[in-house]
Scaffold this motif. Sequence first.
Motif, PDB file in Angstrom:
ATOM      1  N   ALA A   1       0.706  -0.913   0.026  1.00  0.00           N
ATOM      2  CA  ALA A   1       0.265  -0.409  -0.076  1.00  0.00           C
ATOM      3  C   ALA A   1       1.298   1.530   0.047  1.00  0.00           C
ATOM      4  N   VAL A   2       1.842   1.114   0.752  1.00  0.00           N
ATOM      5  CA  VAL A   2       2.984   3.014   0.270  1.00  0.00           C
ATOM      6  C   VAL A   2       3.240   2.562  -0.624  1.00  0.00           C
ATOM      7  N   ALA A   3       4.059   1.632  -0.501  1.00  0.00           N
ATOM      8  CA  ALA A   3       4.527   1.527  -1.797  1.00  0.00           C
ATOM      9  C   ALA A   3       4.225   2.132  -3.578  1.00  0.00           C
ATOM     10  N   TYR A   4       2.709   1.073  -3.825  1.00  0.00           N
ATOM     11  CA  TYR A   4       2.201   1.854  -4.161  1.00  0.00           C
ATOM     12  C   TYR A   4       1.583   2.871  -4.598  1.00  0.00           C
ATOM     13  N   THR A   5       1.359   3.895  -3.154  1.00  0.00           N
ATOM     14  CA  THR A   5       1.073   5.475  -2.852  1.00  0.00           C
ATOM     15  C   THR A   5       2.697   5.894  -3.086  1.00  0.00           C
ATOM     16  N   LEU A   6       3.529   5.685  -2.993  1.00  0.00           N
ATOM     17  CA  LEU A   6       4.543   6.514  -2.849  1.00  0.00           C
ATOM     18  C   LEU A   6       4.748   6.441  -4.980  1.00  0.00           C
ATOM     19  N   LYS A   7       4.871   5.570  -5.503  1.00  0.00           N
ATOM     20  CA  LYS A   7       4.942   5.312  -7.137  1.00  0.00           C
ATOM     21  C   LYS A   7       4.155   6.363  -7.114  1.00  0.00           C
ATOM     22  N   GLU A   8       2.520   6.179  -7.126  1.00  0.00           N
ATOM     23  CA  GLU A   8       1.570   6.656  -7.392  1.00  0.00           C
ATOM     24  C   GLU A   8       1.833   8.470  -7.350  1.00  0.00           C
ATOM     25  N   MET A   9       2.918   8.883  -6.196  1.00  0.00           N
ATOM     26  CA  MET A   9       3.130  10.256  -6.321  1.00  0.00           C
ATOM     27  C   MET A   9       4.355  10.410  -7.118  1.00  0.00           C
ATOM     28  N   ARG A  10       4.440   9.971  -6.897  1.00  0.00           N
ATOM     29  CA  ARG A  10       5.564  10.200  -8.171  1.00  0.00           C
ATOM     30  C   ARG A  10       5.660  10.167  -9.345  1.00  0.00           C
ATOM     31  N   ASN A  11       4.576   9.581  -9.975  1.00  0.00           N
ATOM     32  CA  ASN A  11       4.195  10.047 -10.839  1.00  0.00           C
ATOM     33  C   ASN A  11       2.883  10.874 -11.798  1.00  0.00           C
ATOM     34  N   PHE A  12       2.798  11.468 -10.520  1.00  0.00           N
ATOM     35  CA  PHE A  12       1.634  12.249 -10.773  1.00  0.00           C
ATOM     36  C   PHE A  12       2.198  13.844  -9.911  1.00  0.00           C
ATOM     37  N   ALA A  13       3.310  14.066  -9.931  1.00  0.00           N
ATOM     38  CA  ALA A  13       3.770  15.185  -9.337  1.00  0.00           C
ATOM     39  C   ALA A  13       4.486  16.464 -10.737  1.00  0.00           C
ATOM     40  N   LYS A  14       3.769  17.609 -11.209  1.00  0.00           N
ATOM     41  CA  LYS A  14       3.955  17.846 -12.202  1.00  0.00           C
ATOM     42  C   LYS A  14       4.349  19.750 -11.978  1.00  0.00           C
ATOM     43  N   PRO A  15       5.019  20.527 -12.560  1.00  0.00           N
ATOM     44  CA  PRO A  15       5.308  21.357 -12.225  1.00  0.00           C
ATOM     45  C   PRO A  15       3.743  22.379 -12.206  1.00  0.00           C
ATOM     46  N   GLY A  16       4.081  23.358 -11.065  1.00  0.00           N
ATOM     47  CA  GLY A  16       2.471  24.037 -10.862  1.00  0.00           C
ATOM     48  C   GLY A  16       1.678  23.651 -10.184  1.00  0.00           C
ATOM     49  N   ILE A  17       1.409  22.338  -9.976  1.00  0.00           N
ATOM     50  CA  ILE A  17       0.507  22.219  -8.376  1.00  0.00           C
ATOM     51  C   ILE A  17       1.398  22.458  -6.841  1.00  0.00           C
ATOM     52  N   SER A  18       0.789  22.286  -6.385  1.00  0.00           N
ATOM     53  CA  SER A  18       0.844  22.199  -4.324  1.00  0.00           C
ATOM     54  C   SER A  18       1.703  21.523  -4.299  1.00  0.00           C
ATOM     55  N   THR A  19       2.258  20.898  -2.931  1.00  0.00           N
ATOM     56  CA  THR A  19       2.658  20.257  -2.664  1.00  0.00           C
ATOM     57  C   THR A  19       0.769  19.740  -1.525  1.00  0.00           C
ATOM     58  N   LYS A  20       0.426  20.574  -0.759  1.00  0.00           N
ATOM     59  CA  LYS A  20      -0.824  20.290  -0.877  1.00  0.00           C
ATOM     60  C   LYS A  20      -1.774  19.386  -1.868  1.00  0.00           C
ATOM     61  N   GLN A  21      -1.318  19.536  -2.914  1.00  0.00           N
ATOM     62  CA  GLN A  21      -2.623  19.403  -4.596  1.00  0.00           C
ATOM     63  C   GLN A  21      -1.863  17.268  -4.192  1.00  0.00           C
ATOM     64  N   LEU A  22      -0.226  17.571  -4.138  1.00  0.00           N
ATOM     65  CA  LEU A  22       0.350  16.057  -4.142  1.00  0.00           C
ATOM     66  C   LEU A  22      -0.084  14.878  -3.045  1.00  0.00           C
ATOM     67  N   ASP A  23      -0.135  15.758  -1.811  1.00  0.00           N
ATOM     68  CA  ASP A  23       0.019  14.853  -0.821  1.00  0.00           C
ATOM     69  C   ASP A  23      -1.903  14.635  -0.556  1.00  0.00           C
ATOM     70  N   ASP A  24      -2.795  15.662  -1.005  1.00  0.00           N
ATOM     71  CA  ASP A  24      -4.025  14.824  -0.875  1.00  0.00           C
ATOM     72  C   ASP A  24      -4.088  13.783  -2.084  1.00  0.00           C
ATOM     73  N   PHE A  25      -3.672  13.880  -3.222  1.00  0.00           N
ATOM     74  CA  PHE A  25      -3.635  12.920  -3.712  1.00  0.00           C
ATOM     75  C   PHE A  25      -3.330  11.376  -3.173  1.00  0.00           C
ATOM     76  N   GLY A  26      -1.855  11.350  -2.634  1.00  0.00           N
ATOM     77  CA  GLY A  26      -1.532  10.238  -1.910  1.00  0.00           C
ATOM     78  C   GLY A  26      -2.535  10.036  -0.857  1.00  0.00           C
ATOM     79  N   GLY A  27      -3.574  10.766  -0.385  1.00  0.00           N
ATOM     80  CA  GLY A  27      -4.183  10.582   1.216  1.00  0.00           C
ATOM     81  C   GLY A  27      -5.559   9.834   0.710  1.00  0.00           C
ATOM     82  N   GLU A  28      -5.689  10.375  -0.820  1.00  0.00           N
ATOM     83  CA  GLU A  28      -7.086   9.423  -0.935  1.00  0.00           C
ATOM     84  C   GLU A  28      -6.180   8.158  -1.466  1.00  0.00           C
TER      85      GLU A  28
END
Length: 254
Positions: free
Chosen positions: A18-45
Amino acid sequence: MSITTEEELLGMKRVSKAVAYTLKEMRNFAKPGISTKQLDDFGGEILQDLGAKSAPRLTYQFPGWTCISVNNEVAHGIPSAHKILKEGDLVNVDVSAELNGFWSDNGGSFVLGEDLHQHQLLVDASKNILKKAINQIKGGVKISEIGRLIETEARKSGFKVIKNLTGHGVGRSLHEAPHEIANFYDRYNFDRFRKNTTVAVETFISTASSIAETKEDGWTLIGNKGGFVAQHEHTILITGDKPLILTAENDIWI
């Protein structure tokens, strides 16, 4: 924790996946222009969808689902709507969680997009050193010798290590014995890795600092001499031979 039954091993495999998949998906989701809160909320979901609970939130009431540290931040960065990711940023995401009474921890640093500020060498050093260290861990090996290996390899690569952040036991809680799997040779640590136990091993490879200090927010860590730090972390099961990397699905070595 000490793994004594197949059920315990299965529990650790589930939370680690679960934590490994979440980390991988967060890394793939990260992109210039988004906030770290958006990235965190994505991982939290993702964690919530998997039935897992954020470990830092559960254990320490941390103000985020995950820790996201950017550029000069070493660790425990608080996700913020005001912190916008930019091309070339050095980003670290640390994801730990609880699932059905079992806990697992993993993390990784990466360069966002193009390597505008030459951080990739540091990131690669951290990844490679973690791999070398984990490959040497088995039951009976002195914890201090793994610290010696990490520090030696960091120096060979032209870097330093953060000495007051360490790996740790994990399993029935986020932090268990052994409490200090250091990134340097601690001659006062006589403990050995024990077969059939689970630990989180992590590197903190640094360009300038050797100590992490807490900022005014009470959470975020920065280096005592500035510079940058790359961190990578896996939860592993120690065996009598090569360890089983429970969080391998985060793909930090691909």
